[in-house]
Design an enzyme around this catalytic site. Structure first.
Site, PDB file in Angstrom:
ATOM      1  N   SER A 184       0.833  -1.207   0.000  1.00  0.00           N
ATOM      2  CA  SER A 184       0.000   0.000   0.000  1.00  0.00           C
ATOM      3  C   SER A 184       0.874   1.266   0.000  1.00  0.00           C
ATOM      4  O   SER A 184       1.698   1.419  -0.901  1.00  0.00           O
ATOM      5  CB  SER A 184      -0.942  -0.081   1.195  1.00  0.00           C
ATOM      6  OG  SER A 184      -1.959   0.849   1.093  1.00  0.00           O
ATOM      7  N   ASP A 338     -10.108  -3.065  -5.315  1.00  0.00           N
ATOM      8  CA  ASP A 338      -9.190  -2.158  -4.645  1.00  0.00           C
ATOM      9  C   ASP A 338      -9.052  -0.890  -5.500  1.00  0.00           C
ATOM     10  O   ASP A 338      -8.763  -0.994  -6.699  1.00  0.00           O
ATOM     11  CB  ASP A 338      -7.827  -2.873  -4.511  1.00  0.00           C
ATOM     12  CG  ASP A 338      -6.763  -2.033  -3.819  1.00  0.00           C
ATOM     13  OD1 ASP A 338      -7.051  -0.895  -3.415  1.00  0.00           O
ATOM     14  OD2 ASP A 338      -5.627  -2.542  -3.684  1.00  0.00           O
ATOM     15  N   HIS A 368      -8.390  -4.611  -0.906  1.00  0.00           N
ATOM     16  CA  HIS A 368      -7.110  -4.005  -0.553  1.00  0.00           C
ATOM     17  C   HIS A 368      -6.588  -4.620   0.757  1.00  0.00           C
ATOM     18  O   HIS A 368      -7.356  -4.949   1.646  1.00  0.00           O
ATOM     19  CB  HIS A 368      -7.313  -2.499  -0.357  1.00  0.00           C
ATOM     20  CG  HIS A 368      -6.039  -1.773  -0.096  1.00  0.00           C
ATOM     21  ND1 HIS A 368      -5.112  -1.540  -1.078  1.00  0.00           N
ATOM     22  CD2 HIS A 368      -5.525  -1.243   1.041  1.00  0.00           C
ATOM     23  CE1 HIS A 368      -4.083  -0.885  -0.563  1.00  0.00           C
ATOM     24  NE2 HIS A 368      -4.305  -0.697   0.721  1.00  0.00           N
TER      25      HIS A 368
END
Ligand SMILES: *[C@@H]1O[C@H](CO)[C@@H](O)[C@H](O)[C@H]1NC(C)=O
Ligand SMILES: *[C@@H]1O[C@H](CO)[C@@H](O)[C@H](O)[C@H]1NC(C)=O
Length: 395
Positions: A184, A338, A368
């Protein structure tokens, strides 16, 4: 019906109302996932209340932290690399050869997360244990107290400290077998740092591979198909991601508003859109049902005040091909549901076009952050095992 059962019924209805979130049909263990998501939201609300009451919302996130506890196979130590706090995981078993190493960067939207949080502590241990690798899991200062480029610089300082002959020798690490990885926002920092060392004359030791797990890679276009399709998806709704991005650069709400409207890039920078043009960079399958329109330009005042979002250290997709072509073997993981999916997909296209070897893994049935559900949900375990397998074979 007795009063008690009526109360019970009402409480159950309220609870499921709060917990229920529509999820894609192919998500495994949906109720467990919804419960985790409800707890995350509850924690965010509680943080908000604490803030209003004048307490630091950090008191809650401290609960996720675990001390550096060694286990039967891995020695865990907290230390500093050039003033940056890192957690180091070292295999206990003696090795006759030099070890591989993973330099890991945690996620959390540049505003939260910590190498000492349970999911990252777990992942660090697993990498050290299963790969026999030295794992350095770095911290960095966070928004909104600190803005770009502090996060990047902290990570880069720690990385540079590690990538020195004496330090690697001290840890018994083979300089030819080092990986940079992150998830991320950590995937963003990993991609940016991997680019940066390519032309840093002070860094003599280069990395062998990079692994980018559902990374954020650009802050120019907030209207990609993945942002449209997953605008209200659990774990990372569009609004939250836009807030993370804008907070990375400033606490000024003007940038957040411009980004939400996708009108933050000034006309002078329009040449950069070619690097994030999803109509050319996304495989057809991911464009289905979406119409590409050229971007609407914003005021140049914003870029003058907050030039960060046009900086390649914040948006690694903005690097040109001559820079990209020197990158090492790259592993990119994307998740279907996501908002950041298309950032990853576009980087796959750009790297391949530049001649970089890329291994792309697309998780069709998850949201995600899948690796952070390691040890909680089957999908998390499955993806962590695949990630470890890839590292095992390529590092
Ligand atoms: C240590 O390694 C052994 C052998 O691989 C394994 O069975 C055991 O579960 C590991 N212990 C921990 C705490 O991870
Ligand atoms: C994006 O690509 C499309 C198709 O190739 C092209 O028509 C459009 O002008 C491009 N837009 C930008 C801003 O580069």
């Amino acid at each position: 019906m007795g009063k008690k059962s009526l109360y019970l019924l009402i409480s159950c209805a309220l609870l499921s109302y709060f917990v229920y979130t529509p999820l894609p049909e192919n998500i495994e263990q949906p109720w467990k996932m919804m419960t985790i998501w409800a707890l995350v939201r509850a924690q965010a609300q509680l943080s908000g209340i604490l803030k209003i009451l004048g307490f630091s919302p950090l008191v809650i996130t401290h609960l996720f932290k675990v001390p550096p506890t060694s286990d039967a196979n891995v020695t865990v130590t907290d230390t500093l690399f050039d003033k940056v706090p890192v957690r180091v995981f070292e295999p206990k078993q003696k090795s006759s050869t030099m070890r591989r190493a993973v330099f890991y960067i945690h996620g959390g939207g540049w505003t939260m997360g910590d190498a000492t949080w349970i999911p990252y502590d777990n992942l660090g241990r697993q990498m050290a244990d299963k790969l026999g690798a030295v794992v350095v899991s770095t911290n960095y200062r966070l928004s909104p107290q600190y803005h770009f480029p502090t996060q990047f610089e902290d990570v880069y300082d720690a990385l540079r400290w590690f990538l020195r002959k004496e330090v690697l020798a001290e840890f018994g690490v083979d300089p030819a077998r080092i990986c940079i990885a992150g998830d991320s926002a950590g995937g963003n920092l990993a991609a940016a740092a991997t680019q940066k060392i390519l032309d840093d004359p002070e860094v003599k030791i280069k990395v062998k591979i990079q692994s980018l797990l559902y990374p954020a890679l650009q802050a120019l276009d907030m209207d990609l198909p993945s942002y449209r399709e997953n605008a209200h998806m659990a774990i990372l709704p569009k609004y939250e991601m836009v807030v993370f991005w804008s907070m990375y650069f400033t606490s000024d709400k003007a940038l957040e508003e411009a980004m939400l409207a996708n009108q933050h890039t000034p006309v002078e920078s329009s040449h950069l859109f070619q690097f994030v043009n999803w109509s050319t960079l996304l495989p057809e399958r991911f464009q289905k049902g979406h119409l590409y329109t050229n971007p609407i330009h914003g005021h140049s005042d914003l870029t003058k005040k907050y030039p960060g979002f046009l900086d390649v250290r914040a948006s690694p997709l903005l690097a040109d091909d001559s820079k990209l072509q020197a990158l090492p073997l790259t592993h990119i993981l994307t998740c279907q549901y996501d908002v950041l999916r298309d950032d990853g997909l576009m980087y796959v296209s750009r790297l391949r076009a530049a001649g970089v070897q890329v291994v792309h893994e697309h998780v069709e049935d998850w949201l995600h952050g899948v690796l952070s559900f390691n040890r909680f949900l089957r999908a998390g375990d499955r993806e962590v095992n695949k990630y470890l397998k890839w590292l095992g074979e390529n590092l």
